[in-house]
Motif scaffolding. Structure first.
Motif, PDB file in Angstrom:
ATOM      1  N   ASP A  65      18.251 118.904  32.714  1.00 32.11           N
ATOM      2  CA  ASP A  65      18.297 120.015  31.707  1.00 32.11           C
ATOM      3  C   ASP A  65      18.335 119.461  30.452  1.00 32.11           C
ATOM      4  O   ASP A  65      19.054 118.412  30.184  1.00 32.11           O
ATOM      5  CB  ASP A  65      19.676 120.890  32.220  1.00 32.11           C
ATOM      6  N   ARG A  67      19.244 120.527  26.267  1.00 30.65           N
ATOM      7  CA  ARG A  67      19.848 121.443  25.279  1.00 30.65           C
ATOM      8  C   ARG A  67      19.357 120.923  23.827  1.00 30.65           C
ATOM      9  O   ARG A  67      19.575 119.931  23.567  1.00 30.65           O
ATOM     10  CB  ARG A  67      21.194 121.489  25.467  1.00 30.65           C
ATOM     11  N   ILE A  69      20.783 121.364  20.037  1.00 27.12           N
ATOM     12  CA  ILE A  69      21.759 121.972  19.104  1.00 27.12           C
ATOM     13  C   ILE A  69      21.644 121.721  17.483  1.00 27.12           C
ATOM     14  O   ILE A  69      21.164 120.442  17.113  1.00 27.12           O
ATOM     15  CB  ILE A  69      23.216 121.188  19.402  1.00 27.12           C
ATOM     16  N   CYS A  78      30.855 125.471  21.529  1.00 30.42           N
ATOM     17  CA  CYS A  78      29.225 124.828  21.835  1.00 30.42           C
ATOM     18  C   CYS A  78      29.510 123.171  22.505  1.00 30.42           C
ATOM     19  O   CYS A  78      28.970 122.997  23.335  1.00 30.42           O
ATOM     20  CB  CYS A  78      28.597 124.820  20.477  1.00 30.42           C
ATOM     21  N   VAL A  82      28.163 121.548  26.151  1.00 30.28           N
ATOM     22  CA  VAL A  82      27.537 120.698  26.418  1.00 30.28           C
ATOM     23  C   VAL A  82      28.408 119.190  26.802  1.00 30.28           C
ATOM     24  O   VAL A  82      27.507 118.353  27.536  1.00 30.28           O
ATOM     25  CB  VAL A  82      26.731 120.228  25.027  1.00 30.28           C
ATOM     26  N   SER A  85      28.715 119.179  30.582  1.00 31.34           N
ATOM     27  CA  SER A  85      27.369 119.147  31.238  1.00 31.34           C
ATOM     28  C   SER A  85      27.043 118.079  31.211  1.00 31.34           C
ATOM     29  O   SER A  85      27.358 116.909  30.823  1.00 31.34           O
ATOM     30  CB  SER A  85      26.392 120.316  30.550  1.00 31.34           C
ATOM     31  N   ALA A  87      23.563 117.523  30.718  1.00 26.48           N
ATOM     32  CA  ALA A  87      22.349 117.588  30.327  1.00 26.48           C
ATOM     33  C   ALA A  87      21.920 116.754  29.190  1.00 26.48           C
ATOM     34  O   ALA A  87      22.821 116.083  28.525  1.00 26.48           O
ATOM     35  CB  ALA A  87      22.117 119.192  29.514  1.00 26.48           C
ATOM     36  N   VAL A  89      21.008 115.999  25.724  1.00 27.85           N
ATOM     37  CA  VAL A  89      21.122 116.900  24.388  1.00 27.85           C
ATOM     38  C   VAL A  89      20.597 116.379  23.138  1.00 27.85           C
ATOM     39  O   VAL A  89      20.736 115.350  22.850  1.00 27.85           O
ATOM     40  CB  VAL A  89      22.916 117.054  24.053  1.00 27.85           C
TER      41      VAL A  89
END
Length: 462
Positions: A65, A67, A69, A78, A82, A85, A87, A89
């Motif tokens: 995944d 993300r 930002i 926020c 994250v 997670s 993910a 980033v």
């Protein structure tokens, strides 16, 4: 909108993708309301383009995944989301805010040893990427002497993630590892002459700067050139030999003056001294019959030039348009092969005007990483109009004669082209840069350009 209503084409350029730019959306709506037709050309967002140039894939075969930002608009919720997670980033932030962003992620649940890359000036030849972890990034940036810094507010793209490939940057860094990455290379030629050479240097990651050292002017007595061109049309010559791009340009301009075009070469054999001259002829609509198979020089042209044969050659005369300072090598060689030569001054070469003061200071002060000398005259003229290059500057010469002239002017020759070709010269410089880079990496040193190794100026005593 006013310009578009008046019938003009308007281009509105935005940073990244127009779909991510709120102002661009507002402008599109305004155009739609006014009935002004528009098109949207998708771009590449910096958050995607910069990691690609830094050699940091955002997704692996497991379909991680991802993300995105913008740190300037991120809130506690926020960072917590994250942080909790796994993910990858991608964060848009500034150089001086990277440490606090890393702290927010750790506070949100990310481990301090999570991999992190930070890229500044992405996709430009000033690009630089640092690899660290969330826990060490501040110290890494301080050690690199970019924090604290006046430019601490520079935009950066940071990529954080367990599978971010940050630890494989040595394999994936295709852009910053180019052999001449970021090198400022002085090319002492006009923009027209240097076009293909500069493109080649850019492909190696360099930033070419064209500084003409000669200016081309018409001959003082144009009558000789006028008679020769008329003789070309009336069948006076069997051959015409071009020894430079400027010679092609001079004949072309004379053709245009008389309302002629490439068809006037019908029935005449055309020779070009090298690849650039041949390309200039092709652009004019003329495919040369003879280009040296070996050395691209007057000597190389003579190696392949056929001797005059009265049986096969109805005319024994060659038209040679050239510069006023050209050597007699080709003329003497053609006469030895049995040809008569109309040796005509097609143009004069004079020393160019000095470059701007900023360029002169960069040449003498070591602001350039390398300079490419393509002839002895470029050495003499550059030193004459701008001064001698600094001793940290890499000197690359196209051949022994040019190298000898450079040494006579007190320059250390670092690179020699294996053949008298500007493209072989650029390739030789790239090989030199690659070897320097490999040696620095093997020694565990930071890869620096030649200009970055200048000794710091001593402060004047107060």
């Amino acid at each position: 909108m006013a310009a578009a209503r008046s019938g003009k084409r308007v281009v509105r350029a935005v940073a990244g993708d127009p779909g991510l730019d709120a102002d661009a959306s507002a402008e599109m709506l305004a155009c739609a309301a006014e009935g002004i037709p528009f098109e949207v050309v998708p771009g590449v967002a910096a958050a995607v383009g910069v990691p690609a140039y830094a050699g940091v894939p955002l997704r692996d075969e497991h379909g991680t995944d991802v993300r995105f930002i913008d740190a300037a608009h991120a809130d506690d919720r926020c960072w917590t989301e994250v942080g909790a997670s796994d993910a990858t980033v991608v964060i848009s932030t500034t150089l001086d805010a990277v440490g606090s962003v890393a702290g927010e992620l750790v506070a949100g649940g990310r481990k301090p040893d999570t991999a992190l890359t930070v890229t500044v000036a992405g996709t430009t030849t000033r690009q630089r990427t640092w690899t660290a972890t969330l826990g060490t990034i501040t110290q890494v940036l301080k050690s690199a002497k970019v924090l604290p810094a006046a430019g601490g507010g520079q935009p950066v793209i940071a990529v954080v993630g367990e599978r971010s490939a940050a630890d494989r940057r040595d394999e994936l860094s295709w852009f910053e590892s180019k052999p001449l990455f970021g090198w400022q290379v002085l090319v002492p030629r006009t923009k027209e002459q240097a076009a293909s050479l500069s493109d080649q240097l850019r492909s190696y990651g360099a930033v070419p700067d064209e500084v003409p050292t000669i200016a081309v002017e018409p001959p003082r007595t144009p009558q000789q050139m006028e008679r020769a061109v008329k003789g070309l049309v009336t069948g006076r010559y069997e051959w015409i030999a071009f020894t430079s791009v400027n010679a092609v340009k001079a004949v072309r301009e004379k053709f245009e003056e008389y309302g002629l075009d490439a068809r006037a070469f019908a029935g005449i054999k055309v020779a070009a001294v090298g690849e650039q001259t041949a390309a200039s002829l092709v652009e004019f609509g003329v495919k040369p019959d003879l280009v040296p198979s070996g050395e691209q020089s007057a000597a190389g042209l003579l190696e392949d030039w056929p001797p005059y044969d009265p049986v096969f050659d109805p005319i024994d005369r060659v038209f040679l348009p050239r510069a006023d300072i050209a050597t007699e090598t080709l003329v003497a060689g053609l006469i030895e092969l049995g040809w008569e030569v109309d040796d005509v001054t097609a143009y004069r070469t004079v020393r160019a005007s000095p470059p701007p003061a900023e360029t002169r200071e960069a040449i003498k002060g070591g602001g350039f990483d390398a300079v490419l000398f393509t002839s002895s005259s470029t050495v003499r003229n550059l030193v004459g109009i701008a001064g001698k290059p600094h001793n940290v500057t890499v000197i690359a010469c196209i051949g022994p004669a040019t190298a000898k002239t450079a040494e006579e002017h007190g320059l250390r020759v670092d690179v020699m082209s294996p053949e008298p070709s500007v493209h072989k010269l650029a390739a030789a410089l790239a090989d030199f840069g690659a070897e320097r880079r490999a040696a620095a990496v093997e020694a565990g040193e930071v890869v620096k350009r030649p200009s970055e190794k200048r000794p710091a100026r001593r402060r004047a005593r107060s």
